[in-house]
Structure formats: structure tokens, C-alpha cells
Scaffold this motif. Structure first.
Motif, mmCIF file in Angstrom:
data_model
loop_
_atom_site.group_PDB
_atom_site.id
_atom_site.type_symbol
_atom_site.label_atom_id
_atom_site.label_comp_id
_atom_site.label_asym_id
_atom_site.label_seq_id
_atom_site.Cartn_x
_atom_site.Cartn_y
_atom_site.Cartn_z
ATOM 1 N N GLU A 127 0.810 -1.222 0.000
ATOM 2 C CA GLU A 127 0.000 0.000 0.000
ATOM 3 C C GLU A 127 0.844 1.273 0.000
ATOM 4 N N ASP A 128 2.010 1.243 0.638
ATOM 5 C CA ASP A 128 2.864 2.434 0.630
ATOM 6 C C ASP A 128 3.504 2.644 -0.739
ATOM 7 N N GLU A 129 3.998 1.559 -1.331
ATOM 8 C CA GLU A 129 4.692 1.679 -2.619
ATOM 9 C C GLU A 129 3.763 2.015 -3.774
ATOM 10 N N GLN B 106 1.415 3.938 -3.890
ATOM 11 C CA GLN B 106 1.079 5.360 -3.920
ATOM 12 C C GLN B 106 1.952 6.150 -4.883
#
Length: 130
Positions: free
Chosen positions: A107-109, A111
Motif C-alpha cells: 500500500e505504501d509503494e 502510492q
């Protein structure tokens, strides 16, 4: 435009598509087993990786591929042909555009695929809400 190669039974593929949909980010979906990954797509993906084909191969097949390529029993073009014939070798999902590539779902990447226009609007909204 973002392209996402998916496996329809992969939870990570489903999560990535759900995230893109919820974020209103347009993408083109290609299912590994419905559409052949083209030579140009594989080459483009490889140019966006640090380790080339190694970054695209699923962990359970990596030792087989690394050993085969290292022993020069298979050329790079033969490896690409094999990937086209056996898409299960690839990680899933693979998400890429002209500048970025991500395998799996994080989920962080993911973005980093938010278009700058949308990101700018979200940042403005953040500052005006306070």
C-alpha cells in the motif's frame, strides 16, 4: 497509462486493483492467462527493474531461472519466450507505467502511481481542511 498484469486468483492482484479503483486511478488490466505478455512489454518492464528478469520472476521459480541463465543454458531471448509461454513464472501483480514498476502489492509503494495532478489536489485539500 498504468498497466497491471494480474492473476485472477491472486489476492495481491485483487488488492492492487481495488486500491487503484478506490483511488480513481485509471489503468489497463491484462490477465496473464488471457493475454500473452508481449516481447515489448517484457523489455519495458525489464528496463524499469534493478535486476532485470530476476525482479519479475516469482520467488518459487527464481532459483530455476537464475541457474538456467547463469549456466548460459538459456539466452535472454529464450527466457523471454519462456516467460511468454509460462506466465505463471511472473510475480503478480506487476504494475508499471513509463517510469515506474512495482511487483506484488504494497500500500505504501503503490502510492507512487498516484498522478501528480491528483496528488496536488489531495495536498491542497489536506491544507484547506485544517
Amino acid at each position: 497509462m498504468i498497466t497491471i498484469f494480474t492473476n485472477p486468483i491472486s489476492i495481491e492482484s485483487l488488492k492492487a486493483k481495488e486500491w487503484l479503483d478506490e483511488s480513481d486511478i485509471p489503468y489497463v488490466e491484462r490477465e496473464y492467462f488471457d493475454e500473452l505478455v508481449t516481447l515489448d512489454e517484457i523489455k519495458q518492464m525489464m528496463t524499469l527493474t534493478e535486476l532485470g528478469a530476476e525482479d519479475l520472476i516469482a520467488p518459487e521459480y527464481l532459483s530455476l531461472v537464475k541457474g538456467t541463465v547463469a549456466n548460459e543454458t538459456v539466452s535472454l531471448s529464450e527466457l523471454i519466450d519462456f516467460i511468454q509461454e509460462e506466465p505463471r513464472l511472473l510475480k503478480n501483480p506487476i504494475i508499471f507505467d513509463d517510469k515506474r514498476l512495482m511487483t506484488g502489492f504494497n500500500e505504501d509503494e503503490i502510492q507512487k502511481f498516484i498522478p501528480k495532478e491528483i496528488l496536488s489536489i489531495e495536498e491542497l485539500d489536506y491544507f484547506t481542511e485544517e
